[in-house]
Motif scaffolding. Structure first.
Motif, PDB file in Angstrom:
ATOM      1  N   ARG A  80      -0.940   9.615  -3.954  1.00 45.04           N
ATOM      2  CA  ARG A  80      -1.199  10.715  -3.005  1.00 45.04           C
ATOM      3  C   ARG A  80      -0.040  11.706  -3.039  1.00 45.04           C
ATOM      4  O   ARG A  80      -0.232  12.902  -2.859  1.00 45.04           O
ATOM      5  N   GLY A  81       1.176  11.219  -3.296  1.00 37.83           N
ATOM      6  CA  GLY A  81       2.349  12.085  -3.358  1.00 37.83           C
ATOM      7  C   GLY A  81       2.246  13.088  -4.505  1.00 37.83           C
ATOM      8  O   GLY A  81       2.560  14.269  -4.351  1.00 37.83           O
ATOM      9  N   SER A 127       7.431   0.281   2.733  1.00 38.15           N
ATOM     10  CA  SER A 127       7.405  -0.378   1.417  1.00 38.15           C
ATOM     11  C   SER A 127       8.236  -1.652   1.430  1.00 38.15           C
ATOM     12  O   SER A 127       9.231  -1.746   2.145  1.00 38.15           O
ATOM     13  N   THR A 170       0.790  -1.229   0.000  1.00 30.63           N
ATOM     14  CA  THR A 170       0.000   0.000   0.000  1.00 30.63           C
ATOM     15  C   THR A 170       0.827   1.287   0.000  1.00 30.63           C
ATOM     16  O   THR A 170       0.505   2.210  -0.745  1.00 30.63           O
ATOM     17  N   PRO A 171       1.893   1.395   0.823  1.00 30.50           N
ATOM     18  CA  PRO A 171       2.622   2.679   0.843  1.00 30.50           C
ATOM     19  C   PRO A 171       3.112   3.093  -0.536  1.00 30.50           C
ATOM     20  O   PRO A 171       3.092   4.277  -0.878  1.00 30.50           O
ATOM     21  N   CYS A 172       3.534   2.131  -1.325  1.00 32.42           N
ATOM     22  CA  CYS A 172       4.040   2.430  -2.659  1.00 32.42           C
ATOM     23  C   CYS A 172       2.883   2.653  -3.637  1.00 32.42           C
ATOM     24  O   CYS A 172       2.839   3.661  -4.334  1.00 32.42           O
ATOM     25  N   GLY A 220       0.547   5.462  -1.880  1.00 30.28           N
ATOM     26  CA  GLY A 220       1.332   6.611  -1.435  1.00 30.28           C
ATOM     27  C   GLY A 220       1.874   7.443  -2.583  1.00 30.28           C
ATOM     28  O   GLY A 220       1.900   8.673  -2.524  1.00 30.28           O
ATOM     29  N   SER A 221       2.276   6.784  -3.659  1.00 35.18           N
ATOM     30  CA  SER A 221       2.846   7.530  -4.782  1.00 35.18           C
ATOM     31  C   SER A 221       1.797   8.417  -5.456  1.00 35.18           C
ATOM     32  O   SER A 221       2.087   9.559  -5.833  1.00 35.18           O
ATOM     33  N   THR A 228       6.316   7.301   5.587  1.00 33.94           N
ATOM     34  CA  THR A 228       5.515   6.072   5.472  1.00 33.94           C
ATOM     35  C   THR A 228       6.008   5.209   4.317  1.00 33.94           C
ATOM     36  O   THR A 228       6.157   3.987   4.456  1.00 33.94           O
ATOM     37  N   MET A 229       6.283   5.846   3.185  1.00 32.81           N
ATOM     38  CA  MET A 229       6.756   5.069   2.028  1.00 32.81           C
ATOM     39  C   MET A 229       8.114   4.441   2.314  1.00 32.81           C
ATOM     40  O   MET A 229       8.363   3.288   1.987  1.00 32.81           O
ATOM     41  N   LEU A 261       4.286  11.511   4.432  1.00 33.80           N
ATOM     42  CA  LEU A 261       4.055  10.488   3.401  1.00 33.80           C
ATOM     43  C   LEU A 261       5.372   9.815   3.018  1.00 33.80           C
ATOM     44  O   LEU A 261       5.444   8.587   2.843  1.00 33.80           O
ATOM     45  N   CYS A 262       6.423  10.628   2.910  1.00 31.09           N
ATOM     46  CA  CYS A 262       7.755  10.080   2.585  1.00 31.09           C
ATOM     47  C   CYS A 262       8.201   9.114   3.685  1.00 31.09           C
ATOM     48  O   CYS A 262       8.742   8.042   3.399  1.00 31.09           O
TER      49      CYS A 262
END
Ligand code: SF4
Length: 516
Positions: free
Chosen positions: A451-452, A485, A443-445, A448-449, A480-481, A477-478
């Motif tokens: 949302r980034g 990831s 999910t983070p990748c 997150g990307s 979390t990723m 966010l960074c």
């Protein structure tokens, strides 16, 4: 008279085939006997198409040559190596080349890539011949002692990986070469595969003897059709000559090699996703453990190394671990083929021992930007690498110095930007790249990307009250990723984003750098 015109894809892209045709036709019309050799590229890409002519003093270089230049060059005495506006004198004395330390790339651009005789005449097969007489443990020890670390980006000691595979229990072991060279601004793998394919084959055969593997695969990205064709032909010729097959170099041991064409996904360059792809499945990252060295391709112990790692093994076995270990600094031993790209006057490949600075590469070798404007930013290590702070451009390039400041050397790719670059847009590009290339497993990748991209858009278009909150959200966010990831794709996308934000805050509408 022998003339060299590269067959490398970079030279073909700027008309090398047309130059070769023009030379052949014009010399025939003039009754001039010439032997045309299609070599690899010397890596001086701004001079492509680089034509070389053999003279009693050595090879003389002309470039960049177009087909239209050919009659004038012949009029001026090209075949005698005489002066012309496009003449650079003896190739080996061009400063860009003369100041390099070419160990892995010693033959690239020099030989006919598919000539077994040329390869042998320039030191080829000496490493494999030496390895064929050694015990497997001795080969592994040589690689360990050389200090060679993975050149794909992770910089893991190659010898330790080999030792693990050699000791692993398995009825079948594999050597998998990662040639999915997807980093922006990188081309070292391609240059080597097209310019000296036997070197990679030799390195893989040595690895096979060291760990007891009998089957190897070279996983080449689909965007490299010339490398794929060259490798296939080279494998056929090496097999016919006994360097591959049932009795490798007279060792009595077998090693068979095949090329696998990649599926066009950046994440297939991640080692476990590459294994999935070779197995014919969708390229999705596997959870580790198990390590591929224990359970890799088809569940068997597998050595996975990058092209440059494997192609460096022959010189180590031929000249000894101490020779290779003698180059470099600290724990970064040997040389790295740096690739200078982007907005640069003299783009190309520079193989040097670890320890030189980014500034030396960009200014001394690269000659500054192609636009002539000041250099603003340099991204090192591909699309997941950081923009190195201008204050650190004089740091020695080695794995540990870079890691200590949150930077990566990676595969040695440099992408240069001038002062017209907007770093917020480049940070957005990094997030967008991740969103497009994410394999979707975590999910983070995956989320997150996307949302980034959105939050960077909000930062750059909304300078109002929410601006500081959006910057803080991007930082979070960074985090979390980076922490959540599964692989480097999501885990390192924050590197270019954070470094752009930290070193170029004004491009995000921030007056001063945010607190660390
Ligand atoms: Fe896939 Fe991205 Fe997770 Fe890597 S970080 S496993 S590419 S979703």
């Amino acid at each position: 008279v022998r003339i060299y015109v590269p067959r490398d894809a970079a030279a073909l892209a700027v008309g090398a085939d047309a130059v070769a045709r023009a030379l052949t036709e014009e010399c025939a019309v003039r009754g001039l006997p010439v032997e045309l050799v299609r070599n690899g590229s010397r890596g001086l890409l701004w001079l492509e198409a680089l034509v070389e002519v053999e003279t009693a003093q050595g090879r003389v270089a002309y470039g960049p040559v177009s087909a239209a230049d050919v009659p004038g060059l012949l009029d001026a005495g090209l075949l005698q190596g005489l002066p012309h506006a496009l003449c650079h004198g003896l190739t080996e004395q061009i400063p860009y080349l003369a100041s390099q330390e070419r160990l892995t790339f010693a033959r690239v651009g020099v030989i006919d890539p598919l000539s077994l005789a040329d390869y042998a005449a320039h030191g080829g097969w000496q490493g494999l011949q030496a390895a064929a007489t050694m015990a497997a443990e001795t080969i592994v020890q040589q690689v360990l002692d050389s200090g060679l670390r993975g050149r794909g980006g992770a910089a893991f000691p190659a010898g330790i990986k080999w030792k693990t595979v050699a000791a692993a229990a398995g009825s079948q072991k594999y050597i998998a070469c990662n040639a999915d060279e997807g980093d922006s601004g990188t081309f070292a793998d391609r240059l080597l595969m097209e310019g000296d394919p036997f070197c990679l084959i030799e390195g893989m055969a040595i690895a096979a003897l060291a760990v007891g593997a009998t089957q190897g695969y070279i996983y080449v990205r689909s965007e490299y059709p010339h490398a794929i064709a060259t490798l296939k032909e080279a494998i056929a010729r090496a097999s016919a000559a006994g360097w591959l097959g049932g009795n490798v170099a007279g060792s009595g041991r077998a090693f068979y090699l095949q090329v696998r064409k990649g599926a066009g996904s950046y994440v297939c360059g991640e080692e476990t996703a590459m294994l999935e792809s070779i197995e014919g499945k969708r390229g999705i990252v596997r959870a580790k453990p198990p390590l591929p060295a224990i359970e890799g391709l088809f569940g068997q112990p597998t050595v996975i190394n990058n092209v440059i790692t494997l192609a460096t093994v022959p010189v180590i076995l031929a000249k000894g671990a101490a020779f290779y270990q003698g180059f470099g600094m600290g724990r970064s031993r040997g040389t790295l083929p740096f690739q200078i790209a982007g907005n640069i006057a003299r783009g190309g490949l520079v193989e040097k021992a670890f320890g030189l600075s980014l500034r030396a590469l960009v200014e001394d070798f690269g000659g500054g930007t192609a636009t002539g404007r000041p250099v603003k930013a340099i991204q090192v290590g591909g699309p997941l690498g950081s923009y190195v702070a201008p204050a650190d451009w004089d740091d020695p390039l080695d794995y540990e110095t870079y890691a200590a400041k949150g930077n990566v050397v990676g595969h040695g790719g440099l992408v240069v930007h001038d002062d017209a670059a907007n770093m917020a847009r480049l940070a957005r590009y990094a997030m967008e790249f991740c969103a497009i290339e994410s394999c979707g497993k975590c999910t983070p990748c995956r989320i997150g990307s996307t949302r980034g991209v959105e939050v960077i858009d909000r930062i750059t278009t909304n300078q109002g009250a929410a601006h500081a909150a959006n910057v803080a959200l991007l930082e979070s966010l960074c985090d979390t990723m980076e922490g959540g990831s599964m692989c480097a794709m999501g885990g390192m996308t924050p590197y270019p984003v954070r470094s752009a934000l930290t070193h170029y805050p004004q491009d995000f509408g921030i007056e001063s750098a945010p607190a660390a």
